[in-house]
Scaffold this motif. Structure first.
Motif, short mmCIF file in Angstrom:
data_model
loop_
_atom_site.label_atom_id
_atom_site.label_comp_id
_atom_site.label_asym_id
_atom_site.label_seq_id
_atom_site.Cartn_x
_atom_site.Cartn_y
_atom_site.Cartn_z
N GLN A 87 1.78 -10.92 13.79
CA GLN A 87 2.71 -12.04 13.96
C GLN A 87 2.86 -12.85 12.68
OE1 GLN A 87 0.42 -13.64 17.28
NE2 GLN A 87 2.15 -13.35 18.64
N ASN A 88 2.13 -12.49 11.66
CA ASN A 88 2.18 -13.26 10.41
C ASN A 88 3.16 -12.65 9.41
OD1 ASN A 88 0.15 -15.18 11.03
ND2 ASN A 88 -1.39 -13.58 10.69
N ILE A 89 3.67 -13.53 8.56
CA ILE A 89 4.37 -13.02 7.37
C ILE A 89 3.42 -13.22 6.20
CG2 ILE A 89 6.32 -13.33 5.81
CD1 ILE A 89 8.00 -14.19 8.15
N GLY A 94 2.14 -4.54 3.98
CA GLY A 94 3.02 -3.60 4.67
C GLY A 94 3.15 -3.87 6.15
N PHE A 95 2.19 -4.56 6.75
CA PHE A 95 2.23 -4.85 8.20
C PHE A 95 2.95 -6.17 8.52
CE2 PHE A 95 -2.06 -2.48 9.22
CZ PHE A 95 -1.45 -1.27 8.89
N SER A 96 3.43 -6.87 7.49
CA SER A 96 4.04 -8.19 7.66
C SER A 96 5.10 -8.17 8.76
CB SER A 96 4.65 -8.63 6.33
OG SER A 96 5.07 -9.96 6.41
N LYS A 336 1.30 3.18 6.21
CA LYS A 336 0.01 2.68 5.72
C LYS A 336 0.10 1.19 5.42
CE LYS A 336 -0.89 6.90 3.07
NZ LYS A 336 0.39 7.60 3.25
N GLN A 337 -1.07 0.48 5.49
CA GLN A 337 -1.08 -0.92 5.06
C GLN A 337 -1.05 -0.99 3.54
OE1 GLN A 337 -4.58 -3.37 5.57
NE2 GLN A 337 -3.33 -5.16 6.06
N PHE A 338 -1.80 -0.10 2.87
CA PHE A 338 -1.77 -0.03 1.41
C PHE A 338 -2.17 1.37 1.00
CE2 PHE A 338 -5.89 -1.73 2.71
CZ PHE A 338 -6.77 -0.84 2.11
S1 SF4 Z 1 -2.43 -9.18 5.65
FE1 SF4 Z 1 -1.01 -7.90 6.84
S2 SF4 Z 1 -2.08 -7.43 8.72
FE2 SF4 Z 1 -3.14 -9.18 7.78
S3 SF4 Z 1 -2.19 -10.97 8.67
FE3 SF4 Z 1 -1.05 -10.54 6.82
S4 SF4 Z 1 0.66 -9.25 7.48
FE4 SF4 Z 1 -0.84 -9.26 9.12
#
Ligand code: SF4
Length: 370
Positions: A87-89, A94-96, A336-338
């Motif tokens: 839910q975060n930006i 990559g998951f933003s 992938k996240q990174f």
């Molecule tokens: S770093 Fe990525 S996974 Fe972690 S809170 Fe931020 S957007 Fe979400």
């Protein structure tokens, strides 16, 4: 609480102090006799530009302290991503929330499938990760997942959204050994620009998370900054001050520090402050010299050759065989996240460790021992 110390209000002061360190101050620290005589105040000098010419000396001292405290052992760990819902930006991830990617949260059956593969590598410890989503991967999901995973691993650690003290107590009671929570950057104003929306935009709440962990009695707390968001020296010094405060306040807790450097991902985020490999070694050595008992961790974000070279100089744990997407061990098609830069298998990395006369350790702790 660390926020009450107001240390993070003095970014510019500490930045200048580090930059203006004289070479003589570094020499004086390195000529001391015992590691115990090098407190956190010396950390600023050892990460300063003035310490760069003393790198070889720092490496040898760091190597000696590491072998004295930890022997020639290297703990291996592997991450298991349970979900990429968030839910975060965060502008660097990559998951933003606003990234249009396929989202996935593992079911019990999928978690068990991942467990089978990770166990086959030889691991008996695991790091569970999720994005930050109250409803989909909140405390209920995590408690359930931890209980499921704990049946298969002696040691379970988590890297998930910051929680309340009573929730950490529930997770500890369910079998969680360590909780990793990185501040990303200690620069309060800049933090807001990287985290414009979602719960993570609350700088103070994140900063006080290790305090809630300490009060909940979690066995190990993992700290770190995302190296590259801001001046890496000042950020690392704040992280060291935070660590020093926690060690003195929650002295029964173990601590670890990780060194994530910003790597490419979808969206092409460019680091503001580039930390070279040589500077990363300097940073690792400074932690080891000033915090002899702290575990230091280097992930497979770093390239294989670099990890091989840096192995004896302070690091005590390494990830191996990592996938950074949910379900990545059974199906590597998702996002992938990174990026991983060391893609060797756990067996290959264990062989490399043995070739350097070090012992790979697949777990170093068990609940039956307490
Ligand atoms: S770093 Fe990525 S996974 Fe972690 S809170 Fe931020 S957007 Fe979400």
């Amino acid at each position: 609480m660390f926020t009450q110390k107001k240390i993070t209000d003095n970014w510019d002061y500490f930045y200048k102090e580090i930059q203006q360190t004289a070479a003589a101050a570094v020499e004086k620290i390195l000529s001391g006799n015992a590691a115990e005589q090098r407190p956190v105040e010396n950390f600023a000098a050892l990460i300063s530009p003035a310490a760069a010419p003393f790198l070889e000396q720092m490496m040898q001292l760091s190597k000696r302290i590491t072998q004295e405290r930890f022997g020639k052992n290297m703990q291996l760990f592997i991450p298991m991503y349970l979900s990429n819902e968030c839910q975060n930006i965060c502008t660097y991830c990559g998951f933003s929330f606003t990234n249009k990617i396929p989202r996935k949260t593992l079911t019990d059956a999928e978690i068990l499938q991942e467990i089978d593969i990770v166990k086959s590598y030889g691991y008996d410890n695991i790091l569970l990760l999720t994005g930050e989503h109250d409803k989909l991967v909140g405390i209920d999901y995590l408690l359930h997942a931890v209980k499921l995973v704990k049946q298969h691993f002696s040691q379970v650690s988590i890297e998930v959204q910051p929680m309340e003290q009573h929730e950490y107590k529930l997770l500890k009671d369910a079998g969680v050994y360590a909780v990793l929570v990185y501040q990303e950057t200690y620069h309060k104003e800049v933090y807001k620009t990287y985290h414009p929306k979602g719960k993570k935009s609350n700088f103070e709440y994140r900063l006080d998370t290790p305090d809630r962990l300490g009060k909940a009695g979690v066995y190990k707390i993992g700290l770190g900054v995302l190296l590259g968001l801001e001046d890496w020296r000042t950020d690392s010094y704040f992280n060291a001050l935070h660590l020093d405060y926690l060690q003195k306040t929650y002295w029964q807790t173990k601590y670890s520090v990780s060194f994530p450097r910003i790597r490419p991902h979808e969206g092409d985020f460019a680091p503001k402050s580039v930390l070279s490999e040589k500077e990363l070694v300097q940073l690792i050595c400074a932690y080891r010299i000033c915090f002899p008992d702290v575990e230091l961790s280097l992930s497979s974000r770093e390239r294989a050759q670099f990890r091989d070279i840096v192995l004896p100089y302070g690091i005590t744990s390494m990830s191996a065989g990592s996938k950074t997407e949910p379900g990545g061990y059974s199906d590597s098609e998702a996002l992938k996240q990174f990026e991983i830069h060391d893609d060797r298998t756990p067996a290959e990395i264990a062989a490399m460790i043995r070739s350097k006369q070090y012992e790979p350790v697949w777990k170093d702790w068990d609940a039956v021992l307490i």
